[in-house]
Design a protein around this motif. Structure first.
Motif, mmCIF file in Angstrom:
data_model
loop_
_atom_site.group_PDB
_atom_site.id
_atom_site.type_symbol
_atom_site.label_atom_id
_atom_site.label_comp_id
_atom_site.label_asym_id
_atom_site.label_seq_id
_atom_site.Cartn_x
_atom_site.Cartn_y
_atom_site.Cartn_z
ATOM 1 N N LEU A 98 -5.705 6.010 0.407
ATOM 2 C CA LEU A 98 -6.132 4.666 0.798
ATOM 3 C C LEU A 98 -7.637 4.497 0.632
ATOM 4 C CD1 LEU A 98 -3.926 4.183 3.988
ATOM 5 C CD2 LEU A 98 -3.600 3.122 1.746
ATOM 6 N N ALA A 99 -8.393 5.536 0.956
ATOM 7 C CA ALA A 99 -9.852 5.460 0.807
ATOM 8 C C ALA A 99 -10.247 5.261 -0.647
ATOM 9 C CB ALA A 99 -10.500 6.719 1.360
ATOM 10 N N ALA A 100 -9.453 5.814 -1.562
ATOM 11 C CA ALA A 100 -9.789 5.741 -2.980
ATOM 12 C C ALA A 100 -9.259 4.494 -3.662
ATOM 13 C CB ALA A 100 -9.249 6.976 -3.699
ATOM 14 N N THR A 101 -8.199 3.883 -3.113
ATOM 15 C CA THR A 101 -7.522 2.820 -3.865
ATOM 16 C C THR A 101 -7.441 1.480 -3.154
ATOM 17 O OG1 THR A 101 -5.345 3.451 -2.984
ATOM 18 C CG2 THR A 101 -6.076 4.539 -5.009
ATOM 19 N N LEU B 114 0.827 -1.207 0.000
ATOM 20 C CA LEU B 114 0.000 0.000 0.000
ATOM 21 C C LEU B 114 0.861 1.257 0.000
ATOM 22 C CD1 LEU B 114 -2.797 -0.989 2.554
ATOM 23 C CD2 LEU B 114 -2.973 -0.920 0.064
ATOM 24 N N MET B 115 1.940 1.237 0.771
ATOM 25 C CA MET B 115 2.810 2.414 0.817
ATOM 26 C C MET B 115 3.617 2.580 -0.465
ATOM 27 S SD MET B 115 1.987 3.974 3.448
ATOM 28 C CE MET B 115 3.194 5.270 3.186
ATOM 29 N N ARG B 116 3.963 1.484 -1.124
ATOM 30 C CA ARG B 116 4.632 1.617 -2.436
ATOM 31 C C ARG B 116 3.686 2.260 -3.441
ATOM 32 N NH1 ARG B 116 6.550 -3.575 -1.130
ATOM 33 N NH2 ARG B 116 5.022 -4.541 -2.520
ATOM 34 N N TYR C 40 -7.670 -10.875 6.443
ATOM 35 C CA TYR C 40 -6.953 -10.177 7.512
ATOM 36 C C TYR C 40 -7.235 -8.696 7.372
ATOM 37 C CZ TYR C 40 -3.486 -9.272 11.069
ATOM 38 O OH TYR C 40 -2.878 -8.896 12.235
ATOM 39 N N PRO C 41 -7.795 -8.062 8.419
ATOM 40 C CA PRO C 41 -8.263 -6.684 8.306
ATOM 41 C C PRO C 41 -7.169 -5.665 8.645
ATOM 42 C CG PRO C 41 -8.956 -7.599 10.386
ATOM 43 C CD PRO C 41 -8.150 -8.669 9.718
ATOM 44 N N HIS C 42 -6.645 -5.011 7.642
ATOM 45 C CA HIS C 42 -5.617 -3.992 7.865
ATOM 46 C C HIS C 42 -6.289 -2.634 8.096
ATOM 47 C CE1 HIS C 42 -2.303 -6.619 6.515
ATOM 48 N NE2 HIS C 42 -3.162 -7.066 5.619
ATOM 49 N N SER C 43 -5.973 -2.006 9.215
ATOM 50 C CA SER C 43 -6.458 -0.660 9.515
ATOM 51 C C SER C 43 -5.280 0.294 9.613
ATOM 52 C CB SER C 43 -7.237 -0.639 10.833
ATOM 53 O OG SER C 43 -8.471 -1.297 10.711
ATOM 54 N N LEU C 44 -5.540 1.548 9.291
ATOM 55 C CA LEU C 44 -4.542 2.596 9.485
ATOM 56 C C LEU C 44 -4.827 3.289 10.806
ATOM 57 C CD1 LEU C 44 -2.166 4.123 8.010
ATOM 58 C CD2 LEU C 44 -3.884 5.869 7.467
ATOM 59 N N ARG D 299 -10.422 1.177 8.748
ATOM 60 C CA ARG D 299 -10.117 -0.096 8.098
ATOM 61 C C ARG D 299 -9.959 0.143 6.615
ATOM 62 N NH1 ARG D 299 -13.974 -5.108 9.449
ATOM 63 N NH2 ARG D 299 -13.376 -6.592 7.821
ATOM 64 N N VAL D 300 -8.785 -0.216 6.067
ATOM 65 C CA VAL D 300 -8.476 0.158 4.693
ATOM 66 C C VAL D 300 -8.340 -1.022 3.738
ATOM 67 C CG1 VAL D 300 -7.360 2.316 5.357
ATOM 68 C CG2 VAL D 300 -5.989 0.231 5.207
ATOM 69 N N LEU D 301 -8.075 -2.213 4.252
ATOM 70 C CA LEU D 301 -7.879 -3.344 3.335
ATOM 71 C C LEU D 301 -8.202 -4.654 4.023
ATOM 72 C CD1 LEU D 301 -6.833 -4.465 0.592
ATOM 73 C CD2 LEU D 301 -4.574 -4.646 1.675
ATOM 74 N N ASP D 302 -9.106 -5.439 3.422
ATOM 75 C CA ASP D 302 -9.348 -6.815 3.845
ATOM 76 C C ASP D 302 -8.541 -7.721 2.920
ATOM 77 O OD1 ASP D 302 -11.042 -5.875 5.740
ATOM 78 O OD2 ASP D 302 -12.876 -6.614 4.815
ATOM 79 N N GLU D 303 -7.509 -8.357 3.476
ATOM 80 C CA GLU D 303 -6.612 -9.169 2.653
ATOM 81 C C GLU D 303 -6.987 -10.650 2.764
ATOM 82 O OE1 GLU D 303 -1.851 -9.981 1.947
ATOM 83 O OE2 GLU D 303 -2.544 -9.208 3.876
#
Length: 312
Positions: free
Chosen positions: A290-293, A103-105, A268-272, A158-162
């Motif tokens: 993050l909200a957009a992508t 996500l950071m890349r 796996y729930p990734h949150s910022l 919460r930004v990504l469910d992996e």
């Protein structure tokens, strides 16, 4: 509230003597006494008791001290964020090959002009302490683990469910499956030596085991991803879970398989996480990006533990 007076109070509390506080602050002892008296009038309480040993905090002084320290930390973060040559945005991604690092890349590709420092901290307690001290600006974590609600000054989204995938060697009984229902993994040995008791990811896998009757083994030393891949490739009885966005490379002759898990798909729930008073101007840009992508796959057909914070 005058921050010079607040700083004087903190230094006096740390030194225990107004004279030593005066030396450290490069002011007179009379100035220290006047500042403390002004603060006491402002608050309407006594903060120090004079004794033969120096100045001791009263109960009210002890109660005010952590808040005074926080005022100074917030002020320092505010100044740092707008000072010429301000520091980069500092973000904890847990691991260099995981989803958060990806996500950071992506954020860096979208905003190459924003300076970044990416760090790797161990657990959520360490990350929260670093956010509160101003050491970092944000962290990617699964929140909130059982019995560990976030402090009131820490916010999250919460930004990504992996999705988790099953990683097997070529001789594993499920190696040729195009997908595997989660319930079918009961009875299979899943080896994950990186699970550390007390961490947020240990809490996640504990609930996964309890709900679906799985067998996850965390025995043996964790020699890193290369050793894990070698063992999975060479041991037909073992498999492991791996996030879909985890980037790993292995020799072609390993013959490893990444198999989607379904019905339901554990995610796996990734949150910022960030401090609610964080002044770093790039943090809002990161959150908007993050909200957009980085939207997750949605709740239908997926599983997370009940303690995980809901999608915003």
């Amino acid at each position: 509230m005058d921050l010079d007076i607040v700083r004087t109070f903190v230094v006096a509390a740390d030194t225990g003597r107004f004279q030593e506080a005066a030396v450290e602050l490069a002011v007179t002892q009379q100035a220290v006494s006047k500042r403390i008296a002004a603060l006491e009038r402002n608050l309407g309480v006594r903060l120090f008791t004079r004794t033969a040993r120096g100045a001791e905090l009263t109960i009210d002084g002890q109660a005010f001290l952590p808040h005074a320290r926080e005022l100074l930390r917030v002020a320092e973060r505010a100044v740092t964020s707008v000072r010429p040559g301000r520091r980069p945005l500092r973000v904890d991604v847990i691991a260099s090959r995981g989803a958060a690092s990806g996500l950071m890349r992506g954020f860096h590709r979208a905003y190459p002009e924003i300076a970044l420092d990416v760090v790797w901290l161990f657990d959520i307690e360490t990350a929260i302490a670093a956010i509160r001290s101003g050491e970092i600006d944000a962290s990617f974590r699964a929140v909130a683990a059982p019995g560990r609600p976030l402090p009131e000054d820490i916010e999250s989204v919460r930004v990504l469910d992996e999705p988790l995938q099953l990683l097997t060697g070529p001789a594993h009984a499920l190696a040729d499956a195009r997908s595997v229902p989660l319930a079918r993994l009961a009875g299979h040995r899943i080896w994950m030596p990186g699970i550390v008791p007390g961490t947020e990811w240990a809490a996640y896998y504990d609930d996964l085991v309890d709900e679906f009757g799985l067998t996850i083994e965390a025995t043996g030393p964790n020699f890193g991803s290369d050793a894990l891949l070698d063992t999975i490739a060479d041991t037909p009885a073992l498999a492991t879970f791996m996030g879909r966005h985890t980037r790993l490379v292995w020799p072609a002759d390993h013959g490893l398989r990444r198999i989607p898990v379904t019905d339901p798909t554990p995610v796996y729930p990734h949150s910022l996480l960030w401090h609610r008073d964080s002044p770093h101007p790039a943090l809002a840009t990161l959150r908007a990006h993050l909200a957009a992508t980085a939207a997750g796959p949605g709740a239908a057909g997926t599983w997370t533990p009940g303690w995980v914070n809901p999608r915003d």
